[in-house]
Write an enzyme that holds these catalytic residues in place. Structure first.
Site, PDB file in Angstrom:
ATOM      1  N   SER A 111      -5.346 -69.894-100.685  1.00 64.01           N
ATOM      2  CA  SER A 111      -5.684 -70.429-102.004  1.00 64.01           C
ATOM      3  C   SER A 111      -5.288 -69.399-103.065  1.00 64.01           C
ATOM      4  CB  SER A 111      -7.176 -70.787-102.067  1.00 64.01           C
ATOM      5  OG  SER A 111      -7.479 -71.503-103.239  1.00 64.01           O
ATOM      6  N   GLU A 204       0.452 -76.164-100.169  1.00 65.83           N
ATOM      7  CA  GLU A 204      -0.835 -76.865-100.155  1.00 65.83           C
ATOM      8  C   GLU A 204      -1.447 -76.736-101.536  1.00 65.83           C
ATOM      9  OE1 GLU A 204      -4.215 -75.608-100.327  1.00 65.83           O
ATOM     10  OE2 GLU A 204      -3.501 -73.611-100.878  1.00 65.83           O
ATOM     11  N   HIS A 274      -6.808 -76.678 -97.966  1.00 60.64           N
ATOM     12  CA  HIS A 274      -8.244 -76.744 -98.255  1.00 60.64           C
ATOM     13  C   HIS A 274      -8.940 -77.825 -97.433  1.00 60.64           C
ATOM     14  CE1 HIS A 274      -6.900 -74.348-101.687  1.00 60.64           C
ATOM     15  NE2 HIS A 274      -8.162 -74.059-101.934  1.00 60.64           N
TER      16      HIS A 274
END
Length: 301
Positions: A111, A204, A274
């Protein structure tokens, strides 16, 4: 020039948990510490844990000093980022990674931690994109956690996924690069930007508007980051947002449009991002991606 892989962890090694982005309390990290100790590791909780400055794990200076201390300590063999959120880009230019030449160590997270993954790759070091301590014990995340352990301890890691209607068939060989799409786009043109040429990119994201996903793909495409790819892994795009007037495409369809311009192999539905299925990937490690009618397979070389 080949990237540098830090030594695999061994039982008895020390690892540090730090918060370069959002805050995490010691209580929230208790289960992860227990797990790491069960792997035979000693655990240090950095000064950026169990403190807060608004949403951050302490002020910028606290987070930067803590990370630097763990970087410079040769006894610390890996740095695990407790969580993502936001904040790593605020401190990355305060960090001095020159000591890694003498004492390479694994740095792991995903992330917002894509900032570190990309910065390290730009410097020539491998790192792990994988589940973080705050999420070690999320429901259905056991396989992801085991993949992180295997990556850190130098054990074999490889993945197979089912076929997807948007896949592009073929075989690609190259170093892995990538992570969170919005962070990668933010890093473009900075010292943390790294080349995608001849590499296998993985992407992502979470909570992004569909038009914003398209906008970021336009940016990556205009900067040449897609044209020279060896291959592409499309991970989870969790909880995409839309406007009152629908955008009209899913995240996968948006990505397929831009990837389809170039003809490299593409594997949709890769378990990274996630979601509980967030398998560890080693950024900078040479890998081979095979995509055929039965599915896709990723193996390190």
């Amino acid at each position: 020039m080949p990237t540098i892989a830090p030594p695999p962890l061994q039982p008895g090694d020390t690892v540090a948990i730090v918060c370069p982005a959002r805050k995490a309390s010691h209580q929230e990290l208790t289960a992860a510490v227990t797990t790491l100790r069960s792997w035979g590791l000693e655990v240090v909780l950095g000064a950026s844990t169990n403190v807060e400055h608004h949403q951050f794990g302490g002020a910028d200076e606290v987070r930067a000093q803590d990370f630097q201390q763990q970087l410079d300590n040769p006894a610390v063999r890996a740095i695990l980022c407790a969580r993502g959120g936001y904040g790593t880009t605020r401190i990355i230019d305060q960090l001095d990674f020159s000591g890694l030449a003498q004492h390479p160590k694994w740095i792991a997270g995903f992330s917002d931690i894509t900032t570190l993954n990309s910065h390290l790759l730009a410097l020539g070091y491998q790192s792990v994109h994988g589940v973080m301590p705050l999420l070690f014990h999320q429901e259905s995340g056991e396989e992801s956690l085991e993949s992180l352990r295997r990556a850190l301890f130098g054990e074999s890691v490889g993945y197979s996924i089912p076929a997807h209607p948007l896949n592009c068939l073929g075989t690609a060989t190259g170093e892995l690069v990538g992570g969170n799409l919005s962070i990668l786009q933010t890093l473009t043109g900075t010292r943390s930007d790294c080349s995608t040429a001849g590499r296998i990119l993985f992407l992502e994201d979470i909570d992004e508007y569909l038009y914003a996903i398209d906008r970021m793909l336009v940016h990556l495409d205009r900067t040449g980051k897609l044209a020279s790819l060896a291959g592409l892994l499309v991970g989870h795009f969790t909880n995409p947002q839309d406007n009152t007037t629908p955008y009209g495409q899913t995240p996968n369809e948006i990505i397929a449009y831009y990837a389809g311009k170039y003809g490299f192999p593409v594997a949709h539905g890769f378990p990274v991002g996630h979601e509980p299925q967030n398998m560890a990937l080693i950024c900078g490690r040479m890998a081979q991606l095979r995509v055929d009618n039965t599915g896709a397979r990723l193996a390190y070389l």
